[in-house]
Design a protein around this motif. Sequence first.
Motif, PDB file in Angstrom:
ATOM      1  N   TRP B  15       0.817  -1.216  -0.039  1.00 47.20           N
ATOM      2  CA  TRP B  15       0.007  -0.053   0.062  1.00 47.20           C
ATOM      3  C   TRP B  15       0.972   1.160  -0.055  1.00 47.20           C
ATOM      4  N   SER B  28      -3.901   4.876   3.748  1.00 46.49           N
ATOM      5  CA  SER B  28      -4.352   3.866   3.612  1.00 46.49           C
ATOM      6  C   SER B  28      -5.796   3.364   4.025  1.00 46.49           C
ATOM      7  N   ARG B  30      -7.962   0.106   5.202  1.00 50.07           N
ATOM      8  CA  ARG B  30      -7.741  -1.160   5.896  1.00 50.07           C
ATOM      9  C   ARG B  30      -8.865  -1.944   6.463  1.00 50.07           C
ATOM     10  N   VAL B 132      -5.329  -4.346   3.045  1.00 52.54           N
ATOM     11  CA  VAL B 132      -4.699  -3.168   3.051  1.00 52.54           C
ATOM     12  C   VAL B 132      -4.523  -2.660   1.536  1.00 52.54           C
ATOM     13  N   GLY B 134      -3.819   1.346  -0.702  1.00 53.07           N
ATOM     14  CA  GLY B 134      -3.185   2.509  -0.366  1.00 53.07           C
ATOM     15  C   GLY B 134      -4.489   3.598  -0.905  1.00 53.07           C
ATOM     16  N   ASN B 316       5.134   8.258   2.795  1.00 43.73           N
ATOM     17  CA  ASN B 316       4.655   6.981   3.207  1.00 43.73           C
ATOM     18  C   ASN B 316       5.726   6.175   3.809  1.00 43.73           C
TER      19      ASN B 316
END
Lengths: 361, 361
Positions: B15, B28, B30, B132, B134, B316
């Motif tokens: 991600w 992200s 999830r 998960v 992005g 990130n």
Amino acid sequence: MTIDLSAVPEGGIGWLSGGGEHADIVLSTRVRLARNLDGIAFTGRAREGERLRVLQMLRDAVPHLPSLRGGVLLRLEDLDVSDRRLLHERHLVSRELAGLDGGATKGGAAVLVGHGHGIMVNEEDHLRLQTVRGGLATRAAIDALLTVDRELGSRLPYAYHEEFGFLTACPTNTGTGLRASVLIHLPGLVLTKEIGKVLSGLQAMGLTYRGLYGEGSEVIGNFFQISNQTTLGRSEDELVEHLQRVVSHVIKREHDARRVMWREAGYIIEDKLWRAYGTLRFARSLTFEEAMNYLSGVRLAVGLQLINGLSVETLNRLLIFSQPAHLGYAEGRVLGEEEANVARARYVREALGAETDQAKH
Amino acid sequence: MTIDLSAVPEGGIGWLSGGGEHADIVLSTRVRLARNLDGIAFTGRAREGERLRVLQMLRDAVPHLPSLRGGVLLRLEDLDVSDRRLLHERHLVSRELAGLDGGATKGGAAVLVGHGHGIMVNEEDHLRLQTVRGGLATRAAIDALLTVDRELGSRLPYAYHEEFGFLTACPTNTGTGLRASVLIHLPGLVLTKEIGKVLSGLQAMGLTYRGLYGEGSEVIGNFFQISNQTTLGRSEDELVEHLQRVVSHVIKREHDARRVMWREAGYIIEDKLWRAYGTLRFARSLTFEEAMNYLSGVRLAVGLQLINGLSVETLNRLLIFSQPAHLGYAEGRVLGEEEANVARARYVREALGAETDQAKH
């Protein structure tokens, strides 16, 4: 009238170039002699006509003095307040002479700027001769200044008393009329908290100190002016030798403090100084005090050889040119405080960037 | 055993690469499903033999599941604490499962890491499936996860009740067993002090929030995890659509806040964000909290297009790789706190330098 700095020898700040001993720690050595003309009332009591007579007498004398060749005479009443501020920021005139303390500029107030020398006219004394050198250089400075003094004294009738020496408006200057001072950067002593002891030591030895800017100003950026307090009863040589000796000792103490600090908290110091550098490299607004404090950090980092590629001249220049009137002069207009903060950040960012982008970091 | 991250699909953090909608603001999305196996006591009451049976049942099922092809199973009791920390820092395992809260790792505790999916084994529930993605991608995430769930459910006997739905150890998870959350960066709402209103609004709409790291952890770096609170009585679709709708609204509020902030205090913000960048570029020691706060500033600066040349992926990556276990993994040894601060500063400095030295600033 707007001042034409290009006509002024070295802009009056030849000392910036960073020559001289211990130039990383001692920015400049400055000596001045207070002189008055016989038969004319001290400036504080003089009428305008007398002040103009003092100015005219100096004007007539200057062409005959080899040491002042190429000098430029600036009459302060001809200058805008921003230009008078500029001269003050270069330490060429006092706040009082420049009329920056609310008082207007007095008729006859002037400054002669020569190569490394200057003469304030109609300050507290009729004439205040000064010489500035980069680094710790009391001997060279006093020798040069005494030459100016000798030449001037051979043309003008100094007020002199056999017993007391040169007569001055304020009794503390009577005697030699000499004030010698160094502008010194003592971050190591401040960070190790030893500065208090050192400063009381100075006072015990007849010296005094103040901050970088103006009388009685607070110390910012760890820059101190150390100078002699009294002048009566001692020769010029004794006075400057005493200052030189004490300052040499202070420099040694500063080096010791840096060594201890580096040994005991090296990585904390390293982080602190690099952060100062990072802030200066990227901030978009900087107050003068912030700039001085961070520049102090960068100067220390250069001294510790953490940061390479920055010359002492650049470090000196940053201190002078980040002052408000200098920023306004560069922009061609008077700046409000917030505008000055933005202009200061831009100036500092670009000046540091220009020198260090080529250097490794 | 030391973990071999190169064997783990995308290191479990695919991600990071920064795809997906609103990836500059939503790091992200999830989703996870809590599942238990029929006829085996919930993990909290299970004996070691039962936990190992759960693990074996999963092991037997996995080769038959297309969506988990290429997945790697890691048994936590085989791993050093630093590797378990590393997995936790990647959000692949909970603190509890990794035995980081003082409790030891329990026998049978494991995690299966696949491409964008993971399954925690013998956490509070027997199986916790998670996906998960992005950016903001609740639909894609739940679709992918439901595929895993369907495949797994066809091989394993889930504990299911006609009326209540999937049975879970904690009643708040019963029903769909779904928890959907987004990790979102809201500096504009924090700086304009509107965040309080927005967060109470979330709670009124059945959502909850916490900080970036760990349950009940304080918010640092303006990173928030927003998730649904209850799962009973609503379908998976309803839950994720609700989250998607509310988060879309929060993103709009964040954009509005940034616009207002920029219009009313642009030069203050600009200065603040560039200082953050300057500090990260040059500091020699950074605590985790400092790093998060300054990285938040840099992320905002990229969003405002003040700073160019930094990708969302780099931003990130900086968040994940500046955590203690990641720094230790990179150095090949466990780091003390001060060592970690020094390693963090070096990592951040080099990562930012590498991307921005080519870019203009």
